[in-house]
Design a protein around this motif. Structure first.
Motif, PDB file in Angstrom:
ATOM      1  N   ALA A   1      37.354   1.221 -20.957  1.00  0.00           N
ATOM      2  CA  ALA A   1      37.645   2.551 -21.497  1.00  0.00           C
ATOM      3  C   ALA A   1      38.865   3.119 -20.778  1.00  0.00           C
ATOM      4  O   ALA A   1      38.997   2.982 -19.556  1.00  0.00           O
ATOM      5  N   ASN A   2      39.738   3.743 -21.537  1.00  0.00           N
ATOM      6  CA  ASN A   2      40.957   4.336 -20.987  1.00  0.00           C
ATOM      7  C   ASN A   2      40.753   5.818 -20.716  1.00  0.00           C
ATOM      8  O   ASN A   2      40.009   6.505 -21.429  1.00  0.00           O
ATOM      9  N   GLY A   3      41.425   6.303 -19.692  1.00  0.00           N
ATOM     10  CA  GLY A   3      41.331   7.720 -19.360  1.00  0.00           C
ATOM     11  C   GLY A   3      42.476   8.134 -18.467  1.00  0.00           C
ATOM     12  O   GLY A   3      43.446   7.393 -18.276  1.00  0.00           O
TER      13      GLY A   3
ATOM     14  N   LYS B   1      41.299  10.696  -2.945  1.00  0.00           N
ATOM     15  CA  LYS B   1      40.325  10.216  -3.917  1.00  0.00           C
ATOM     16  C   LYS B   1      40.653  10.863  -5.257  1.00  0.00           C
ATOM     17  O   LYS B   1      41.114  12.004  -5.306  1.00  0.00           O
ATOM     18  N   LEU B   2      40.421  10.124  -6.325  1.00  0.00           N
ATOM     19  CA  LEU B   2      40.713  10.634  -7.663  1.00  0.00           C
ATOM     20  C   LEU B   2      39.487  10.473  -8.536  1.00  0.00           C
ATOM     21  O   LEU B   2      38.549   9.732  -8.202  1.00  0.00           O
TER      22      LEU B   2
ATOM     23  N   GLN C   1      41.891  -0.418 -13.327  1.00  0.00           N
ATOM     24  CA  GLN C   1      43.219  -0.998 -13.493  1.00  0.00           C
ATOM     25  C   GLN C   1      44.218   0.103 -13.828  1.00  0.00           C
ATOM     26  O   GLN C   1      43.880   1.082 -14.496  1.00  0.00           O
ATOM     27  N   SER C   2      45.440  -0.083 -13.345  1.00  0.00           N
ATOM     28  CA  SER C   2      46.529   0.848 -13.643  1.00  0.00           C
ATOM     29  C   SER C   2      47.713   0.052 -14.172  1.00  0.00           C
ATOM     30  O   SER C   2      48.154  -0.914 -13.534  1.00  0.00           O
ATOM     31  N   SER C   3      48.224   0.444 -15.329  1.00  0.00           N
ATOM     32  CA  SER C   3      49.369  -0.265 -15.903  1.00  0.00           C
ATOM     33  C   SER C   3      50.628  -0.067 -15.068  1.00  0.00           C
ATOM     34  O   SER C   3      51.536  -0.887 -15.086  1.00  0.00           O
ATOM     35  N   VAL C   4      50.681   1.023 -14.287  1.00  0.00           N
ATOM     36  CA  VAL C   4      51.844   1.286 -13.438  1.00  0.00           C
ATOM     37  C   VAL C   4      51.841   0.362 -12.222  1.00  0.00           C
ATOM     38  O   VAL C   4      52.892  -0.050 -11.738  1.00  0.00           O
TER      39      VAL C   4
ATOM     40  N   TYR D   1      47.569   7.330 -16.363  1.00  0.00           N
ATOM     41  CA  TYR D   1      46.555   6.663 -17.166  1.00  0.00           C
ATOM     42  C   TYR D   1      45.901   5.546 -16.355  1.00  0.00           C
ATOM     43  O   TYR D   1      46.544   4.892 -15.531  1.00  0.00           O
ATOM     44  N   GLY D   2      44.619   5.328 -16.603  1.00  0.00           N
ATOM     45  CA  GLY D   2      43.880   4.254 -15.952  1.00  0.00           C
ATOM     46  C   GLY D   2      42.881   3.644 -16.914  1.00  0.00           C
ATOM     47  O   GLY D   2      42.514   4.252 -17.923  1.00  0.00           O
ATOM     48  N   THR D   3      42.438   2.438 -16.596  1.00  0.00           N
ATOM     49  CA  THR D   3      41.447   1.737 -17.422  1.00  0.00           C
ATOM     50  C   THR D   3      40.256   1.368 -16.557  1.00  0.00           C
ATOM     51  O   THR D   3      40.420   0.734 -15.500  1.00  0.00           O
TER      52      THR D   3
END
Length: 355
Positions: free
Chosen positions: A61-63, A201-202, A225-228, A270-272
């Motif tokens: 799930a993306n967020g 922390k996020l 996971q982070s696309s960056v 964005y993160g997954t």
């Protein structure tokens, strides 16, 4: 004359197109009629052969990342900004002084409150001595004690205001915004001073559907996971699961994520979230459309090969996994379940399988 010929040609072409469409529709309807006739009036249905399948629960799930703590820091005292000790982007610790308000007026109030308190102590001592000799009543002594207590409270309040002239950070974090400059006047009604965020922390905020949320628990570990930063590995754990779905029938959840040593992840990125579950035991899964009415009816039609009829079967349903439903009992491997056309069926209705 030429214009009339063109109009006639257009009309003839239009009539030809209409005739073709009508003929084609008639042909299709005839094919359907012939199919039903070949089935001796049987109801055309779609079917699926029942087999055991290993449920696939893994999903992603993306967020977006949100800061663990975010604070719009407001002023508590009125006064003029005397000094600012940090700039935007600075990393600060809890209790660190960020700025200072001119405390001259506040200090004067504290000195007045101190003098009032000391005078009240002397008055109370005199009243106590007079009471012991019968010079004053118990009520007068009690009033002197109350005056001392009120003076003490006012002194404590003025000392707190004097201490608050040094504006201190209430959290560990980063100065994301600075809204004041030296010389600016702030009010006691809450002038915005700084925006502080903690990204050590996020929180990754994502939405999941009903079949996915059923398998999640607070505290579950999740790979992030982070696309960056595709080469960096982040981990998190589920910290919140909404008890109620939103308007789109999705459930908001939050995943607490530890940032790396460089605090590479930023709030707003964005993160997954990758949810990886243990391998499941193979079980009977049938299409969700197989149920009569809805899944809660726990009734399906099974195709009887010997009589070419539909037979009603009561089942016990389990988990809903996307467009599939787990069957705990009532069906066996190798049987054939009807997946469409149930609205026209009753127990024993002749059916023809659509190929």
């Amino acid at each position: 004359m030429k214009r009339i010929v063109i109009i006639v040609v257009v009309i003839v072409v239009a009539l030809g197109a209409i005739a073709y469409v009508l003929t084609n529709n008639k042909k299709k309807n005839q094919e359907k009629t012939d199919f039903v006739a070949q089935g001796n009036g049987a109801i055309a249905v779609n079917v699926a052969t029942i087999t055991k399948t290993v449920p696939e629960l893994d999903f992603s799930a993306n967020g977006t990342f949100a800061p663990n703590q975010e604070l719009n820091f407001l002023s508590e005292n009125a006064g003029r900004v005397k000094a600012i000790y940090v700039q935007e982007g600075a990393r600060v610790s809890k209790g660190q002084v960020l700025a200072k308000i001119d405390a001259e007026i506040i200090n004067t109030d504290r000195e007045t409150a101190e003098a009032t308190y000391q005078n009240a102590l002397k008055d109370e001592a005199r009243y106590k001595s007079s009471y012991e000799t019968g010079g004053v009543t118990q009520q007068q002594l009690d009033q002197a004690k109350l005056a001392t207590q009120n003076a003490k409270l006012r002194l404590q309040a003025s000392q707190r205001r004097l201490s608050d002239a040094n504006i201190k950070s209430p959290i560990n974090g980063i100065v994301n915004k600075k809204y004041i400059e030296v010389g600016a006047f702030v009010t006691a009604q809450g002038t915005q001073l700084f925006e502080l965020v903690d990204v050590s922390k996020l929180k990754l905020q994502v939405n999941v559907n009903e079949s996915q949320v059923a398998n999640l628990r607070v505290g579950d570990k999740v790979a992030i996971q982070s696309s960056v930063f595709p080469k960096d590995k982040f981990t998190g754990k589920v910290s919140f699961i909404a008890a109620k779905a939103d308007g789109a029938l999705n459930f908001p959840i939050e995943i607490e994520v530890a940032n790396n040593i460089n605090n590479s992840l930023k709030a707003g990125m964005y993160g997954t979230a990758v949810f990886d579950f243990p391998t499941q035991t193979a079980s009977i899964l049938i299409p969700r459309t197989s149920f009569v009415g809805s899944v809660s009816s726990n009734q399906v039609f099974v195709y009887d090969k010997t009589s070419n009829t539909a037979k009603t079967r009561s089942v016990v349903s389990g988990r809903i996994l996307g467009d599939k439903v787990e069957i705990l009992s009532g069906l066996n491997e190798g049987e054939t379940v009807i997946t469409s056309g149930q609205i026209n069926l009753v127990d024993g209705t002749p059916v023809s399988i659509v190929k």
